[in-house]
Write a protein that holds these residues in place. Structure first.
Motif, PDB file in Angstrom:
ATOM      1  N   ASN A  88       0.847  -1.188   0.000  1.00 53.54           N
ATOM      2  CA  ASN A  88       0.000   0.000   0.000  1.00 53.54           C
ATOM      3  C   ASN A  88       0.883   1.238   0.000  1.00 53.54           C
ATOM      4  N   GLN A  89       0.898   1.944  -1.113  1.00 52.98           N
ATOM      5  CA  GLN A  89       1.735   3.132  -1.224  1.00 52.98           C
ATOM      6  C   GLN A  89       1.068   4.374  -0.637  1.00 52.98           C
ATOM      7  N   HIS A  90      -0.133   4.233  -0.086  1.00 54.49           N
ATOM      8  CA  HIS A  90      -0.810   5.354   0.563  1.00 54.49           C
ATOM      9  C   HIS A  90      -0.428   5.459   2.040  1.00 54.49           C
ATOM     10  N   VAL A  91       0.405   4.566   2.528  1.00 52.38           N
ATOM     11  CA  VAL A  91       0.798   4.550   3.933  1.00 52.38           C
ATOM     12  C   VAL A  91       2.140   5.264   4.084  1.00 52.38           C
ATOM     13  N   GLU A  92       2.209   6.176   5.042  1.00 49.47           N
ATOM     14  CA  GLU A  92       3.485   6.839   5.323  1.00 49.47           C
ATOM     15  C   GLU A  92       4.415   5.838   5.993  1.00 49.47           C
ATOM     16  N   SER A  93       5.684   5.897   5.622  1.00 47.70           N
ATOM     17  CA  SER A  93       6.642   4.968   6.188  1.00 47.70           C
ATOM     18  C   SER A  93       8.020   5.617   6.267  1.00 47.70           C
ATOM     19  N   ASP A  94       8.755   5.273   7.295  1.00 50.78           N
ATOM     20  CA  ASP A  94      10.132   5.732   7.426  1.00 50.78           C
ATOM     21  C   ASP A  94      11.102   4.697   6.864  1.00 50.78           C
ATOM     22  N   HIS A  95      10.569   3.578   6.393  1.00 47.60           N
ATOM     23  CA  HIS A  95      11.391   2.496   5.860  1.00 47.60           C
ATOM     24  C   HIS A  95      12.060   2.934   4.557  1.00 47.60           C
ATOM     25  N   THR A  96      13.296   2.603   4.398  1.00 50.53           N
ATOM     26  CA  THR A  96      13.994   2.891   3.147  1.00 50.53           C
ATOM     27  C   THR A  96      14.511   1.582   2.573  1.00 50.53           C
ATOM     28  N   SER A  97      14.699   1.576   1.282  1.00 49.52           N
ATOM     29  CA  SER A  97      15.217   0.390   0.611  1.00 49.52           C
ATOM     30  C   SER A  97      16.532   0.730  -0.074  1.00 49.52           C
TER      31      SER A  97
END
Length: 142
Positions: free
Chosen positions: A97-106
């Motif tokens: 879900n790309q509508h969720v804010e996340s601090d995760h980086t790839s």
């Protein structure tokens, strides 16, 4: 409920429906239809719920034990949602879900080619030598 349809009219009106049930959504330039705080999905509670029953719960009769309208940002991987593919409405599983804010980086890999450099994750699908494949398997000289 034998007739299903989903349409987009002039990029400002989206309508969807199953059988005689129809919903039309209007989008305005100052109120984006797919913004994080205004985009809704139909979350289905059980895999045995039909697309027609989910549609009725989300857009006609109101929330039920079968399905409910929720903000897109509340969906998580694994959730079931009412979706549409081709000519049919169906129930599908959320993968990401790309509508969720996340601090995760790839971690990105950088693929150099004749036109420049493409930076993507290792699992990003790319078209190479006429075939779709994950970027991690692309070989130099392809």
């Amino acid at each position: 409920l034998d007739e299903q349809y989903w349409c987009n009219k002039a990029n400002s009106s989206i309508c969807l429906g199953i059988g005689r049930r129809k919903l039309q959504l209007e989008c305005f330039s100052d109120d984006p239809c797919f913004a994080r705080d205004t985009s809704y999905a139909c979350r289905v509670h059980e895999p045995t719920v039909t697309a027609g029953d989910a549609f009725a719960s989300c857009f006609v009769n109101g929330p039920s034990s079968k399905a409910e309208r929720v903000l897109m940002s509340s969906l998580r991987a694994g959730d079931l949602v009412l979706s549409h593919s081709g000519a049919e409405a169906s129930v599908s599983r959320v993968i990401v879900n790309q509508h969720v804010e996340s601090d995760h980086t790839s971690v990105l890999m950088h693929m150099k080619h004749s036109e420049g450099t493409l930076s993507v994750t290792a699992d990003h699908v790319v078209l190479v030598d006429g075939e779709f494949m994950p970027a991690r398997v692309v070989k130099a000289g392809s």
